[in-house]
Design a protein around this motif. Structure first.
Motif, short mmCIF file in Angstrom:
data_model
loop_
_atom_site.label_atom_id
_atom_site.label_comp_id
_atom_site.label_asym_id
_atom_site.label_seq_id
_atom_site.Cartn_x
_atom_site.Cartn_y
_atom_site.Cartn_z
N THR A 162 -2.41 -12.11 -4.48
CA THR A 162 -2.15 -11.11 -3.45
C THR A 162 -1.78 -11.77 -2.13
OG1 THR A 162 -4.54 -11.01 -3.01
CG2 THR A 162 -3.61 -9.32 -4.47
N PHE A 165 1.92 -12.73 -2.58
CA PHE A 165 2.80 -11.56 -2.49
C PHE A 165 2.90 -11.08 -1.05
CE2 PHE A 165 1.30 -10.46 -7.04
CZ PHE A 165 2.16 -11.42 -7.56
N GLY A 166 1.77 -11.08 -0.33
CA GLY A 166 1.80 -10.66 1.06
C GLY A 166 2.60 -11.61 1.94
N LYS A 176 2.44 -5.59 3.28
CA LYS A 176 1.86 -6.90 3.52
C LYS A 176 0.34 -6.81 3.71
CE LYS A 176 3.91 -9.62 6.46
NZ LYS A 176 4.20 -10.98 5.97
N TRP A 179 -1.54 -5.86 0.54
CA TRP A 179 -1.86 -7.02 -0.29
C TRP A 179 -3.06 -7.78 0.28
CZ3 TRP A 179 -0.30 -6.90 -4.92
CH2 TRP A 179 0.98 -6.49 -5.27
N TRP A 182 -6.29 -6.00 -0.62
CA TRP A 182 -6.69 -6.23 -2.02
C TRP A 182 -7.25 -7.63 -2.20
CZ3 TRP A 182 -7.80 -2.47 -4.94
CH2 TRP A 182 -7.07 -1.28 -4.93
#
Length: 300
Positions: A162, A165-166, A176, A179, A182
């Motif tokens: 995460t 991905f962010g 953003k 992510w 999470w």
């Protein structure tokens, strides 16, 4: 139609009273990347991770093969970190993520500045391998069950992914920080497994092991709590420079890997009564009968 001089003067005055329309000149994109400080920091960490790895492998050969479990896991941690930092130091494992900064004006349209910032994806590859191994060290020290270890490692991998991905989020702050949220939730799962589950299981061991686990697990969780803060002001909000980001992560990685490793192995080797023993196939191959046993061992 005859144009008189007076008419020409009037037209000239009317024309000159009209101000020119403002124009907006597009600005070229800005690239934010590491400088000399960041480069030197990466090479320093490369050397420290290499020296630590050699030291851990050397320490492993000083103990019987059945008692090398922590040594090998810890050596793998700094080995993967060495490879990651070497890749970043030579310019590999790096990409750019773009975001837009809007500059507002009163009398002209807003100006959008496109900014490309370096993202070290090799760092996330490193973390996705080394942090589960580090959790395994702590879990085996505490005596966590296989189910608890699996939950902690899966939560850890989710936390790292995460963050990746962010970091590569393209212009959508909501996604953003979604992510990021999470990732923080996954981190709380790890904290629960180590702080609650680990405390309950290590309570069955001797007092030295309990005290040692409490110290080194607390040290690790404090360090890991700082990581998302650095992420938030670097890849997240773009507040600090790339050099400052590199230095901050480097300090944390040195503390969380070589310092953690030396502390774990030196203390663990002095506690021979609690040294885990790995027997059977893992120590002797298929030619020997036996099972995998990790737990208290009263043998010297």
């Amino acid at each position: 139609m005859i144009v008189s001089p007076d008419m020409m003067k009037s037209a000239s005055k009317a024309t000159s009273s009209v101000s020119p329309l403002p124009t907006v000149v597009p600005t070229p994109p800005t690239f934010i990347h590491k400088g000399d400080t960041g480069s030197r920091t990466l090479w320093v960490v490369v050397v420290l991770m290499a020296v630590s790895s050699l030291a851990f492998y050397g320490m492993a050969f000083r103990v019987p093969v059945q008692k090398r479990l922590f040594h090998i896991i810890t050596a793998f941690i700094t080995t993967f970190a060495f490879l990651s930092y070497f890749a970043m130091a030579v310019g590999d494992g790096i990409s750019y993520a773009s975001y837009t900064h809007t500059e507002s004006h009163k009398h002209v349209p807003d100006v959008d500045h496109v900014i490309y910032r370096q993202i070290y994806w090799a760092r996330y590859v490193d973390w996705s391998v080394t942090t589960p191994l580090l959790l395994l060290d702590l879990a085996l020290l505490a005596g966590l069950s296989g189910a608890n270890i699996l939950v902690a490692i899966v939560a850890d991998i989710i936390m790292i992914l995460t963050g990746l991905f962010g970091a590569f989020g393209q212009g959508n702050d909501n996604a953003k920080w979604g992510w990021y949220a999470w990732g923080c939730i996954a981190y709380l799962v790890i904290v629960y497994q180590l702080a609650i589950g680990g405390r309950d299981t290590v309570a069955k061991k001797d007092s030295k092991t309990k005290a040692f686990y409490g110290s080194i697990a607390g040290f690790t969780l404090i360090l890991w709590t700082i990581y998302p803060i650095i992420w938030g002001v670097s890849e997240g909000a773009h507040i600090i420079s790339v050099d400052a980001e590199i230095v901050a992560y480097a300090v944390l990685d040195i503390l969380a890997k070589p310092v953690f490793g030396f502390w774990l192995l030196f203390t663990h080797d002095s506690m021979s009564s609690t040294s885990p023993s790995v027997e059977g196939f893992w120590a002797n191959g298929f030619g020997e009968s036996g099972t995998l046993r990790v737990g208290d061992d009263n043998e010297a």
